[in-house]
Motif scaffolding. Structure first.
Motif, PDB file in Angstrom:
ATOM      1  N   ASN A 159      38.737 -31.965   7.573  1.00 50.60           N
ATOM      2  CA  ASN A 159      37.985 -32.511   6.409  1.00 50.60           C
ATOM      3  C   ASN A 159      37.607 -31.334   5.375  1.00 50.60           C
ATOM      4  O   ASN A 159      36.824 -30.455   5.864  1.00 50.60           O
ATOM      5  N   THR A 210      35.746 -34.389  10.843  1.00 51.44           N
ATOM      6  CA  THR A 210      34.131 -34.688  11.211  1.00 51.44           C
ATOM      7  C   THR A 210      33.367 -34.961  10.086  1.00 51.44           C
ATOM      8  O   THR A 210      33.885 -34.802   8.910  1.00 51.44           O
ATOM      9  N   ASN A 211      32.578 -36.122  10.502  1.00 49.73           N
ATOM     10  CA  ASN A 211      31.684 -36.732   9.515  1.00 49.73           C
ATOM     11  C   ASN A 211      30.594 -35.678   8.962  1.00 49.73           C
ATOM     12  O   ASN A 211      29.897 -35.122   9.663  1.00 49.73           O
ATOM     13  N   GLU A 248      29.822 -37.206  15.037  1.00 46.29           N
ATOM     14  CA  GLU A 248      30.857 -37.972  14.685  1.00 46.29           C
ATOM     15  C   GLU A 248      32.175 -37.441  14.166  1.00 46.29           C
ATOM     16  O   GLU A 248      32.016 -36.700  13.260  1.00 46.29           O
ATOM     17  N   ASP A 293      31.894 -40.333  19.149  1.00 47.27           N
ATOM     18  CA  ASP A 293      30.536 -40.394  18.450  1.00 47.27           C
ATOM     19  C   ASP A 293      29.608 -40.381  19.721  1.00 47.27           C
ATOM     20  O   ASP A 293      29.467 -41.518  20.370  1.00 47.27           O
ATOM     21  N   TRP A 349      33.631 -44.578   9.268  1.00 50.21           N
ATOM     22  CA  TRP A 349      32.835 -44.222  10.178  1.00 50.21           C
ATOM     23  C   TRP A 349      31.999 -45.438  10.892  1.00 50.21           C
ATOM     24  O   TRP A 349      32.331 -46.522  10.301  1.00 50.21           O
ATOM     25  N   SER A 359      35.690 -42.880   5.829  1.00 49.77           N
ATOM     26  CA  SER A 359      35.826 -41.613   6.456  1.00 49.77           C
ATOM     27  C   SER A 359      36.505 -40.437   5.438  1.00 49.77           C
ATOM     28  O   SER A 359      36.278 -39.355   5.563  1.00 49.77           O
ATOM     29  N   THR A 383      29.193 -38.988   0.980  1.00 48.24           N
ATOM     30  CA  THR A 383      28.636 -38.604   2.286  1.00 48.24           C
ATOM     31  C   THR A 383      27.204 -39.265   2.509  1.00 48.24           C
ATOM     32  O   THR A 383      26.596 -39.802   1.831  1.00 48.24           O
ATOM     33  N   ASP A 424      24.703 -41.458   5.677  1.00 45.90           N
ATOM     34  CA  ASP A 424      24.646 -42.710   6.560  1.00 45.90           C
ATOM     35  C   ASP A 424      23.995 -43.780   5.582  1.00 45.90           C
ATOM     36  O   ASP A 424      22.777 -43.469   5.223  1.00 45.90           O
TER      37      ASP A 424
END
Length: 652
Positions: A405, A430-431, A437, A464, A524, A530, A556, A558
């Motif tokens: 990423n 990767t998140n 995650e 996750d 995600w 993602s 980006t 949540d």
């Protein structure tokens, strides 16, 4: 009728001591002697926490304490448990035909399917939550949120020591020395000798009993030579009492088994003068690998007496500056297969959790594709277990992992990439908003240590640590099945030859499908794209290629949404809390223009939630940027006045 343990409550009693460390069973066979002397042939499907036991004619049985034997079982009227009919099961006779067995199975199949669903709906939510939390293994910290406490109707975090704490490279690599105690009884002597067990555990080249390698050989192979796990094997210890005393099925498997283990440890210290400080320990000076082999079969009903299991020895045994922690105990029978020993060593030595579904509602997502799923108990892979999945190898320090990423790694490779199976390397995406995650990518080729895999191709794992292995639709590790059928999650099989990605396969936010729930794609867990997109996958081979498609990185953070009534509040993430290692927590709230919604950040301090940051303008547009220390946090969105929908974006 005699009541049997309810499913979840039975699991709770065991989970409290052996969370995420159960032995899986797939049509495992054992013989049980009834109090009238009849010998039953029993097949077993499940694990240490819950299993279905059937006679060879297909009828369900449970242990009945009042009858002191296995009784025919039926599903209770509320569907929440299996109960004894009060009738002892009988040994098969010549009159039991294959059609009889088929009829029994068919009649029970529908009830049992409904029974699995009823368990979740009829069991109190607090018990279900506690069991689910206890079954999780958060591998990223030595202290974990391992259960919930409910205070004033609000779920609060409760910190306990996790039995699967994170292992560092030093803890999972180098020379690790375990202890294997072999035991027989005055009325049953051991038939497999010490040198055979030493070879089973320690030989570099080993093939006895049909095994393709020893336990040591397995870990040397899957670690790329980074872990050398050997065991000191004792002389036979002869128990103080006859075997029937320890195998008494009126007691749970931890009662008489632990009495036997403590006998053997005392003998080893006092009479044999063994130096326990020679064994490998964790940072708490607890012995990592404590293994018990005893002569013959278990001679017990499932989960009773001497039934094989893993648990924590209580009270601890201490000598030479070290103490016991967990152990595994199993029967030798008349031959040895490394699969179960390797699986349980995955718990003891590397602290990996199980990856199969404890409650029986699915086969788990990883299914047979990893050793901590069902990859060590099949007909052939019990002699040659499958490797651990890429994420576990990374945690153990065995893989060189390349971050793909660009939001994480500015030097991330692009374009056409290659990967070689069993090379102790892997790729990771990767998140950025949740570093726990990620997607892992690796080639799996049916050769070498992977020879007993079900398929060859490109494996993609969605990891996750907030997931649960008993939630098939949000597990800790989800296999992204290339056929998008999700057969293991739907309890159809434990994987097949269409699960790995091959030529013409693609993986993106919409492929193999765009489902946000129960789907197979690169979203995600919060539903955001993602940014991972893979196409032009090569044919299945030892070395595979694929093209990493790059574009505009997705936003980006949540995102959580909800609707508040006047004066109502919501807790996030999703009614829970989160653990944070430290750094900036950024919160953005967008609510209705005709209402006043406010935003709070709270930290768990001295046993209660304490406010650490607040945003309460007269509007519903709020923001917080807080420099947080490590700890446990939760977010409150609340209505000061008015009602409506909102969106909360969290960056950390």
């Amino acid at each position: 009728m005699y009541r049997f343990n309810t499913l979840l409550l039975a699991k709770l009693a065991l989970v409290s001591t052996i969370a995420n460390a159960a032995i899986p069973y797939d049509n495992a066979q054992y013989h049980y002697t009834q109090p009238n002397g009849e010998v039953l042939s029993i097949s077993l499907d499940g694990n240490d926490y819950f299993a279905y036991q059937r006679t060879s004619d297909g009828r369900l049985v449970v242990f009945d304490n009042q009858l002191n034997g296995l009784a025919y079982a039926e599903v209770s009227s509320d569907g929440a448990e299996l109960i004894s009919t009060g009738v002892l099961a009988k040994a098969d006779t010549a009159n039991n035909s294959q059609q009889d067995a088929a009829d029994h199975r068919a009649s029970q199949k529908g009830m049992l399917q409904q029974h699995v669903q009823n368990v979740k709906t009829l069991t109190p939510a607090a018990v279900s939550a506690k069991v689910a939390q206890a079954q999780q293994a958060m591998l990223l910290s030595t202290e974990q949120l391992h259960s919930h406490i409910v205070v004033n109707n609000q779920t609060q975090p409760h910190v306990t020591h996790d039995v699967h704490q994170v292992t560092t490279l030093e803890e999972a690599a180098g020379n690790v020395k375990g202890l294997t105690i072999i035991i027989d009884f005055p009325d049953q002597r051991g038939t497999i000798n010490k040198s055979q067990i030493e070879s089973f555990l320690n030989d570099i080249n080993y093939t006895e009993f049909g095994n393709a390698q020893s336990v040591r050989g397995y870990f040397r192979s899957v670690s790329g030579g980074k872990l050398d796990y050997t065991n000191t094997v004792t002389q036979y210890y002869t128990a103080k009492k006859n075997k029937s005393y320890y195998a008494d099925s009126r007691y749970s498997s931890t009662v008489r088994s632990q009495e036997l283990i403590k006998e053997a440890l005392d003998w080893l210290e006092v009479q044999q003068g063994f130096d326990f400080s020679t064994l490998s320990t964790n940072s708490s000076k607890q012995i990592k690998g404590l293994n018990i082999f005893y002569a013959g079969n278990s001679d017990s009903s499932w989960s009773k007496g001497l039934w094989p299991h893993m648990a924590r020895l209580s009270p601890q045994f201490c000598a030479d500056g070290v103490c016991t922690d967990r152990y595994q105990i199993t029967d030798m029978r008349d031959s040895l297969a490394i699969g179960t020993f390797v699986h349980e060593s995955g718990h003891l030595i590397t602290n990996w959790p199980d990856l199969y579904d404890y409650d029986g509602s699915s086969e788990g997502s990883v299914a047979s594709f990893g050793v901590m799923g069902y990859g060590a108990i099949g007909t052939t892979n019990k002699f040659k277990p499958t490797p651990p999945v890429a994420h576990f190898r990374n945690l153990a320090g065995w893989d060189a992992v390349t971050e793909l990423n660009p939001a994480i790694n500015s030097n991330a490779p692009k374009g056409v990439l290659t990967h070689t199976s069993a090379s102790n390397t892997s790729y990771k995406w990767t998140n950025p908003a949740n570093r726990n995650e990620a997607f892992y990518i690796e080639a799996v080729h049916r050769a070498g240590q992977n020879s007993e895999q079900l398929d060859s191709g490109l494996a993609i794992w969605h990891v996750d640590n907030a997931g649960s292995n008993s939630n098939e639709w949000r597990p800790y590790i989800q296999m992204e099945h290339a056929d998008a059928n999700r057969d293991p999650e739907n309890n159809i099989n434990r994987g097949d030859n269409s699960d790995l990605f091959k030529a013409a396969g693609e993986f993106s936010s919409t492929l193999p499908n765009a489902l946000t729930n129960k789907g197979t794609n690169a979203l995600w867990w919060n539903g955001q794209d993602s940014g991972l997109s893979i196409k032009n996958i090569s044919d299945a081979a030892a070395t595979m290629s694929f093209e990493l498609v790059t574009g505009t990185p997705p936003p980006t953070g949540d995102v959580y949404t909800g609707t508040l009534a006047n004066k109502e509040q919501h807790v996030h993430p999703d009614g829970r809390w989160f653990q944070y290692a430290g750094g900036t927590i950024g919160l953005q709230l967008a609510g209705p223009s005709n209402a006043d919604f406010d935003l709070k950040l709270e930290k768990w301090t001295n046993g209660s939630w304490q406010q650490v940051a607040i945003s309460e303008t007269p509007s519903s547009q709020e923001s917080i940027n807080y420099n947080a220390a490590s700890g446990y946090y939760r977010i409150l969105v609340y209505s000061y006045s008015g009602a409506g929908s909102y969106q909360l974006t969290v960056n950390k």
